[in-house]
Design an enzyme around this catalytic site. Structure first.
Site, mmCIF file in Angstrom:
data_model
loop_
_atom_site.group_PDB
_atom_site.id
_atom_site.type_symbol
_atom_site.label_atom_id
_atom_site.label_comp_id
_atom_site.label_asym_id
_atom_site.label_seq_id
_atom_site.Cartn_x
_atom_site.Cartn_y
_atom_site.Cartn_z
ATOM 1 N N ASP A 276 68.586 58.404 47.635
ATOM 2 C CA ASP A 276 67.869 59.072 48.627
ATOM 3 C C ASP A 276 67.212 57.771 49.431
ATOM 4 O OD1 ASP A 276 67.320 60.874 50.504
ATOM 5 O OD2 ASP A 276 65.707 61.911 49.142
ATOM 6 N N GLU B 294 75.366 70.846 49.593
ATOM 7 C CA GLU B 294 74.325 71.112 50.398
ATOM 8 C C GLU B 294 74.463 70.370 52.004
ATOM 9 O OE1 GLU B 294 73.009 71.384 47.094
ATOM 10 O OE2 GLU B 294 73.476 73.408 47.441
ATOM 11 N N LEU C 239 81.744 50.465 31.392
ATOM 12 C CA LEU C 239 80.850 51.334 31.900
ATOM 13 C C LEU C 239 81.688 52.539 32.646
ATOM 14 C CD1 LEU C 239 78.194 52.309 33.654
ATOM 15 C CD2 LEU C 239 78.967 50.911 35.665
ATOM 16 N N HIS D 299 73.843 54.719 55.393
ATOM 17 C CA HIS D 299 74.718 54.786 54.307
ATOM 18 C C HIS D 299 75.542 53.667 53.984
ATOM 19 C CE1 HIS D 299 73.453 59.082 54.336
ATOM 20 N NE2 HIS D 299 74.033 59.317 55.548
HETATM 21 C C1 FPP Z 1 70.655 60.744 51.013
HETATM 22 O O1 FPP Z 1 70.207 59.992 51.953
HETATM 23 C C2 FPP Z 1 72.056 59.952 50.689
HETATM 24 C C3 FPP Z 1 73.192 60.707 51.057
HETATM 25 C C4 FPP Z 1 73.150 62.316 51.266
HETATM 26 C C5 FPP Z 1 74.422 59.809 50.523
HETATM 27 C C6 FPP Z 1 74.298 58.932 49.615
HETATM 28 C C7 FPP Z 1 75.517 58.145 49.548
HETATM 29 C C8 FPP Z 1 75.704 56.855 49.507
HETATM 30 C C9 FPP Z 1 74.300 55.941 49.005
HETATM 31 C C10 FPP Z 1 76.769 55.919 49.545
HETATM 32 C C11 FPP Z 1 77.935 56.447 48.654
HETATM 33 C C12 FPP Z 1 78.645 55.449 48.307
HETATM 34 C C13 FPP Z 1 79.847 55.567 47.707
HETATM 35 C C14 FPP Z 1 80.540 54.741 47.264
HETATM 36 C C15 FPP Z 1 80.463 56.976 47.617
HETATM 37 P P1 FPP Z 1 69.442 60.753 53.261
HETATM 38 O O2 FPP Z 1 70.797 60.387 54.269
HETATM 39 O O3 FPP Z 1 69.179 62.066 52.930
HETATM 40 O O4 FPP Z 1 68.282 59.977 53.593
HETATM 41 P P2 FPP Z 1 67.002 60.446 54.447
HETATM 42 O O5 FPP Z 1 66.306 61.378 53.361
HETATM 43 O O6 FPP Z 1 66.297 59.069 54.676
HETATM 44 O O7 FPP Z 1 67.396 60.901 56.034
#
Ligand code: FPP
Length: 250
Positions: free
Chosen positions: A25, A72, A136, A42
Site C-alpha cells: 500500500d 474492490e 521461491l 504503481h
Molecule cells: C495500493 O496502493 C496498491 C495497489 C492497489 C496496487 C499494488 C500494485 C503494485 C505495487 C504493483 C504490482 C506489480 C505487479 C508486478 C503486478 P494505493 O494506490 O492504494 O496507494 P494510496 O493508498 O497511497 O493511494
C-alpha cells in the site's frame, strides 16, 4: 534442567518464515508527495516488487504472496485500472528471465474471469514457463478478495455435498483449506502492510488467522530489503502460541 526446552525454542527462533504475504500500500501517496500521477507510484511499486522478490529468493523464503489487485480495486478511475492491468505484463516482460534463472515459480490466486485477456495471457504464460521451478513461489493475488474466495469455496463445497462427493459431517478445517484458492500453499507466518494503514482489507482472511502482523509507515515503493530483514528478525523473536502457552511455562 530445562535446557532442552530452551534449545528447542532457540531453534524455532532461528527459523525463517516459509510464507510472507504483503499488502503493498501507499503507491498513490508516494506519487502525490512527488507531484507525480498516481500511476507513477504503481510503476515504482512494480520496480520494488522486483527488488523484494529478488531478496526473498536470495534469503530462502519459500512463498511470497503479493496483493496486486483486489476485488474492490475495480472502483478506481478507469485509467488507473487499465494501468494496473498492464503492470503484470510490464513486470514479466522485463523480469521473467531473471525469475527463471532464480528458479522462481510464479503462481496466482484470484478470479481471472473479469481480468482483461492480455493480463491473463501474460500471467498464465509465466505460470506455465515456471511450473517446474522449485525455489521461491511468487504468488500474485490478482482480482483477489478473501470473502470472494470463501463464497467460491462454499459454493463448490455445497455442490460436492449435493452430488454426494462429500459428507457435510466430514467437513473439517482441512477440507476448507482444500477448497480455497491457496490449496497447497501454507498459511503465511508473516503478513506485512505498508503505508501506515492498519487493516487486512480482505486479504487472505482465512489463511491469516495466526499470521504475525507487521505494519510500517513506509510507502510500498520505498519499502527496502533492510526493513524486510528487520521484520523477519522481529518475527523470529516473537513467541507464537496459537492459543496455547509457552513451552517454558508448562
Ligand atoms: C495500493 O496502493 C496498491 C495497489 C492497489 C496496487 C499494488 C500494485 C503494485 C505495487 C504493483 C504490482 C506489480 C505487479 C508486478 C503486478 P494505493 O494506490 O492504494 O496507494 P494510496 O493508498 O497511497 O493511494
Amino acid at each position: 534442567m530445562f535446557g532442552w526446552r530452551k534449545q528447542k525454542r532457540a531453534d524455532k527462533e532461528r527459523a525463517l518464515p516459509e510464507h510472507i504475504a504483503i499488502i503493498m500500500d501507499g503507491n498513490g501517496r508516494y506519487a502525490k508527495e512527488r507531484n507525480r500521477p498516481r500511476i507513477n507510484g504503481h510503476y515504482e511499486g512494480m520496480q520494488n516488487v522486483k527488488k523484494i522478490t529478488r531478496h526473498a529468493s536470495d534469503i530462502g523464503i519459500k512463498y511470497l504472496t503479493l496483493y496486486a489487485f483486489s476485488t474492490e480495486n475495480w472502483s478506481r478511475p478507469q485509467n488507473e485500472i487499465s494501468y494496473l492491468m498492464k503492470l503484470p505484463g510490464d513486470f514479466l516482460s522485463t523480469f521473467l528471465p531473471e525469475l527463471i534463472e532464480k528458479n522462481v515459480r510464479v503462481l496466482t490466486i484470484g478470479s481471472p474471469e473479469e481480468l482483461p485477456d492480455y493480463t491473463v495471457k501474460t500471467v498464465s504464460e509465466a505460470v506455465e514457463k515456471t511450473q517446474d521451478n522449485t525455489g521461491l513461489n511468487l504468488v500474485f493475488a490478482l482480482n483477489y478478495g478473501g470473502r470472494d474466495e470463501l463464497v467460491q469455496a462454499i459454493r463448490s463445497m455445497s455442490a460436492d455435498a449435493v452430488a454426494g462427493a462429500i459428507d457435510p459431517e466430514d467437513i473439517s478445517q482441512g477440507t476448507i483449506d482444500q477448497y480455497l484458492m491457496t490449496r497447497n500453499i501454507p498459511e503465511p507466518e508473516m503478513m506485512i502492510r505498508t503505508s501506515g494503514e492498519y487493516r487486512l482489507s480482505n486479504f487472505l482472511l482465512w489463511q491469516s488467522s495466526y499470521s504475525e502482523l507487521f505494519f510500517t509507515d513506509t510507502f510500498w515503493p520505498e519499502f527496502a530489503t533492510e526493513e524486510l530483514d528487520l521484520m523477519i528478525s522481529q518475527y523470529q523473536k516473537r513467541s507464537r502460541r496459537f492459543g496455547g502457552i509457552d513451552e517454558e511455562e508448562v
